[in-house]
Scaffold this motif. Structure first.
Motif, PDB file in Angstrom:
ATOM      1  N   UNK A  51       0.828  -1.205   0.000  1.00  0.00           N
ATOM      2  CA  UNK A  51       0.000   0.000   0.000  1.00  0.00           C
ATOM      3  C   UNK A  51       0.859   1.250   0.000  1.00  0.00           C
ATOM      4  N   UNK A  52       1.929   1.238   0.782  1.00  0.00           N
ATOM      5  CA  UNK A  52       2.819   2.400   0.815  1.00  0.00           C
ATOM      6  C   UNK A  52       3.458   2.619  -0.550  1.00  0.00           C
ATOM      7  N   UNK A  53       3.899   1.541  -1.223  1.00  0.00           N
ATOM      8  CA  UNK A  53       4.509   1.676  -2.544  1.00  0.00           C
ATOM      9  C   UNK A  53       3.490   2.206  -3.552  1.00  0.00           C
ATOM     10  N   UNK A  54       2.255   1.717  -3.450  1.00  0.00           N
ATOM     11  CA  UNK A  54       1.226   2.199  -4.359  1.00  0.00           C
ATOM     12  C   UNK A  54       0.927   3.664  -4.126  1.00  0.00           C
ATOM     13  N   UNK A  55       0.854   4.076  -2.858  1.00  0.00           N
ATOM     14  CA  UNK A  55       0.603   5.493  -2.575  1.00  0.00           C
ATOM     15  C   UNK A  55       1.750   6.356  -3.080  1.00  0.00           C
ATOM     16  N   UNK A  56       2.984   5.863  -2.964  1.00  0.00           N
ATOM     17  CA  UNK A  56       4.146   6.633  -3.424  1.00  0.00           C
ATOM     18  C   UNK A  56       4.102   6.798  -4.935  1.00  0.00           C
ATOM     19  N   UNK A  57       3.768   5.719  -5.653  1.00  0.00           N
ATOM     20  CA  UNK A  57       3.692   5.820  -7.110  1.00  0.00           C
ATOM     21  C   UNK A  57       2.553   6.717  -7.542  1.00  0.00           C
ATOM     22  N   UNK A  58       1.437   6.598  -6.844  1.00  0.00           N
ATOM     23  CA  UNK A  58       0.310   7.455  -7.195  1.00  0.00           C
ATOM     24  C   UNK A  58       0.648   8.915  -6.948  1.00  0.00           C
TER      25      UNK A  58
END
Length: 773
Positions: free
Chosen positions: A758-765
């Motif tokens: 989730x953290x990686x997805x939020x960072x990419x978003x």
């Protein structure tokens, strides 16, 4: 060349031949009586001798026939003839030498041996010799000629007989041709005679159905007609009346058929009424004797002997009446109690129902002291011991009495009713007359007595009793031969559970769910997650979740697998009410979060929902373990939630909202609009499967928890002013996970992995959004 049978025509000449040859070969001249005693030599002169005792000279006679060797061919036959002629010539020369010896001795020949005046010529001798040698074959020729004449006669006679037969055949054909029309007329007359005879027989048979009415009416209306049912020949009246009713119904076009049909039906009703009245009176006479003896004795063994042994003996004494009763029952029911369709089924079935009613009423009245004593014993054991023990003993006692009643019923009525939902079956006919006495069709007295005693007991006691009944009577050991008593108890148990005890237990579970879960008061001290005790995952669960686990285990214990696994309304309500109660607790935790930030509502929901879901998976619903189990099915649950799709899902989201409808197995939930990262409130209400609803809430809680902690980790990594350090965030996360899932590293590892995703997805978003700006 010749058949052996030809030799049978040869006369028997072997004896003559052997005699002649013997005399010739062995002939010795006798010593002369004139020889001087001084022994004169033969050269001396002798006087003329008298006639000697010699055989007559047969030199002029034809040779005696001899049996020559059979010739194989014509050439062989020629050699045989030459050999025979040579033998005959040698014999002739031998005779001539003998004649010269006699002449030398001066012996005069007898007159018979003297040659004739003239000697035959050579040709004549040759002809005579040839005739003598062919004597045998000439005989054969004569015999063949004679046979040929006989055969010619037979052939001529046979030809005459054939001509005569041909003449006769022609005459017969002429006669047949002339009499064909007469024969056709005779055939027509014979056919007409057969038709008239058949018609006469049918008319006579039909008249029999008409003529029987007067006789049967007089017999049934006679003053002593009630005594007819005591004899076995009364069944003949029932059989003949049935046949007459069937005939009139099939030939409704006959004259007065409807009138005769109604009168025959009235006669059948009268006959059946006589049977019913006779059996009822017979039972009343027996009851007046048996009931007094049962009421006066206090011995259980004596009561049993009177109620079954003595009663059976007295009832079966009227063998003619019992045979007629069985005859009436067999007209409408087979040996298993299934209806037998027929023209008069309604008449017979009404009579049988009345007979069963009279029998059950009398038996219930006679055994009233016995059943009352069983009830008193049950009430005393319930008060002194426990309701569970008393219920077990009462069930055993009722099953034994029911088996005795079923055995007696079969002996009297020759029928063993089996369970059937058909309204016309004998089982339903017995069930409509339920009394206080337990029998094969009446288990209501057992259920009524048990339910009155189990109303005030704990739910666990009811579950224990249901589990005992199931294991004791339904789960039989099929390695051994199943007895009739075991089969009878099996049928009673199935009906007792399905019709009475299972619905009663469902009601008890519904009441317990309402009291312990739906109306459970949420205390503030329960809105936190304490440490795990002894590694048991459910030890720090909310009391509502613990109660749900307890009810699920109890229900699985009380019910068979098939009932607890197939859309059980009780299971659905346990899960549904548990979810609603946990949601109420979550709402209260969120409302008090500002004052007490320690509880994490999302982690609270994950913890308790996972425990309930793990129990459902562990039971299947079914597999109950004796000790509290860890979350051994978490991997299966996690795979169902599909975390491998989270990265792609997070990357596709711009902003902070996420439609969880993509994760839901319900189409209604998938189409529902999202609000603040969660589906609309109405979407969950449309999900009818409690397991799906549980999975949906788990997805929501896991997403909210991982999204929030993913944001905290990204903030700590960014190094913004006022943000906590990454170590502090990770330490707090570890403390919370250990408090909630201590001793369950698999759960903590999966949640940490989801947070990182989730953290990686939020960072990419977030990076994509900046680049877009």
């Amino acid at each position: 060349m010749y058949e052996d049978s030809w030799y049978s025509f040869v006369p028997d000449i072997s004896h003559k031949k052997s005699t002649s040859i013997g005399q010739t070969a062995g002939h010795r001249r006798r010593e002369s009586l004139l020889q001087q005693p001084n022994g004169a030599t033969p050269n001396e002169a002798v006087l003329p001798l008298g006639s000697l005792d010699e055989e007559p000279d047969t030199s002029n006679d034809p040779p005696e026939p001899t049996l020559s060797r059979r010739a194989k061919s014509y050439s062989d036959f020629y050699h045989v003839v030459r050999a025979q002629l040579s033998k005959d010539a040698k014999k002739k020369r031998r005779r001539k030498r003998n004649d010269r010896s006699i002449e030398a001795l001066g012996v005069e020949k007898p007159e018979d041996d003297m040659p004739g005046p003239s000697e035959p010529s050579g040709e004549l001798l040759e002809a005579q010799l040839l005739e003598a040698s062919q004597q045998e074959y000439l005989l054969y020729q004569d015999q063949l000629d004679m046979t040929e004449r006989h055969l010619d006669i037979l052939v001529n006679e046979t030809n005459g007989a054939l001509k005569l037969l041909e003449t006769l055949a022609s005459s017969f054909r002429a006669v047949e041709t002339q009499t064909s029309s007469f024969q056709a007329q005779c055939d027509d007359l014979l056919s007409e005679e057969k038709r008239l005879q058949k018609l006469a027989d049918e008319v006579g048979t039909d008249l029999h159905y008409y003529a029987y009415l007067d006789g049967v009416t007089r017999r049934l209306n006679a003053p002593g007609a009630s005594r007819l049912v005591d004899h076995e020949n009364f069944a003949e009246i029932l059989t003949n009346t049935d046949a007459c009713i069937k005939f009139m119904a099939q030939h409704s076009t006959y004259r007065d058929a409807e009138s005769y049909l109604a009168r025959y039906q009235s006669s059948l009703t009268k006959a059946l009424h006589l049977v019913e009245a006779g059996f009822t009176n017979h039972l009343e006479r027996i009851s007046s004797e048996i009931s007094k003896q049962i009421a006066s004795t206090q011995s259980e063994a004596a009561r049993h002997a009177l109620a079954y042994g003595r009663f059976e003996e007295l009832v079966l004494e009227a063998d003619g009446l019992i045979a007629n009763i069985q005859r009436v029952i067999s007209c409408c029911y087979d040996p298993l109690g299934h209806p037998v369709p027929g023209q008069n089924f309604d008449y017979y079935s009404n009579t049988v129902v009345n007979i069963f009613a009279s029998y059950t009423n009398i038996r219930d009245r006679d055994l009233k002291p016995v059943t009352q004593r069983d009830l008193d014993t049950f009430a005393k054991e319930t008060k002194d011991a426990s309701a569970e023990t008393a219920s077990r003993n009462y069930i055993k006692q009722c099953y034994e009495r029911s088996y005795d009643e079923a055995t007696l019923f079969t002996k009297i009525f020759a029928i063993e009713p089996q369970y059937s939902a058909d309204a016309n079956s004998a089982f339903v006919a017995l069930k409509t007359h339920q009394k206080s006495l337990v029998n094969a069709a009446n288990v209501a007295p057992i259920a009524t007595t048990l339910q009155s005693a189990l109303q005030s007991v704990e739910l666990q006691t009811i579950c224990n009793l249901l589990g005992w009944v199931t294991n004791e009577y339904l789960l039989l050991d099929y390695d051994d031969e199943v007895s009739g008593y075991a089969q009878h108890c099996q049928g009673l148990t199935v009906r007792l559970l399905m019709e009475h005890l299972w619905p009663f237990a469902d009601t008890a579970f519904e009441n317990e769910i309402t009291k312990s879960i739906s109306r459970h008061a949420i205390a503030p001290e329960t809105l936190r997650i304490g440490p795990v005790v002894n590694g048991v995952a459910s030890s720090n669960a909310h009391p509502i979740a613990k109660k749900a686990l307890e009810l699920l285990g109890m229900y699985d214990q009380a019910m068979p697998k098939e009932r607890s696994q197939q859309s059980s309304p009780v299971i659905f309500r346990i899960v549904h009410e548990t979810i609603l109660a946990l949601q109420r607790a979550e709402t209260r935790m969120k409302s008090t979060k500002s004052a007490n930030p320690d509880p994490d509502p999302d982690l609270f929901m994950i913890k308790n929902l996972l425990i309930v879901k793990n129990e459902l998976v562990s039971l299947e619903i079914g597999d109950v373990r004796s000790q509290a189990a860890a979350m051994q099915h978490f991997g299966q649950i996690w795979d169902t939630l599909s975390p491998q799709n989270w990265m792609g899902l997070f990357r596709g989201i711009l902003g902070g909202s996420l439609s969880l409808g993509l994760w839901s197995s319900s189409p209604a939930a998938a189409n529902a609009p999202a609000t603040n990262g969660k589906p609309a409130a109405g979407s969950n209400d449309q999900i009818q499967d409690a397991s799906e609803k549980l999975d949906e809430l788990l997805r929501q809680s896991i997403y909210a928890f991982t999204q929030r902690w993913g944001g905290l980790i990204n903030a700590a990594r960014s190094g913004k002013k006022g943000a906590r350090t990454l170590a502090a965030v990770e330490k707090e996360l570890d403390d919370r996970l250990v408090a909630a899932f201590g001793g369950q590293p698999e759960v903590m590892g999966k949640l940490k992995e989801a947070i990182q995703i989730n953290a990686q997805a939020q960072k990419e978003v977030g990076g994509g959004a900046k680049g877009g700006r």
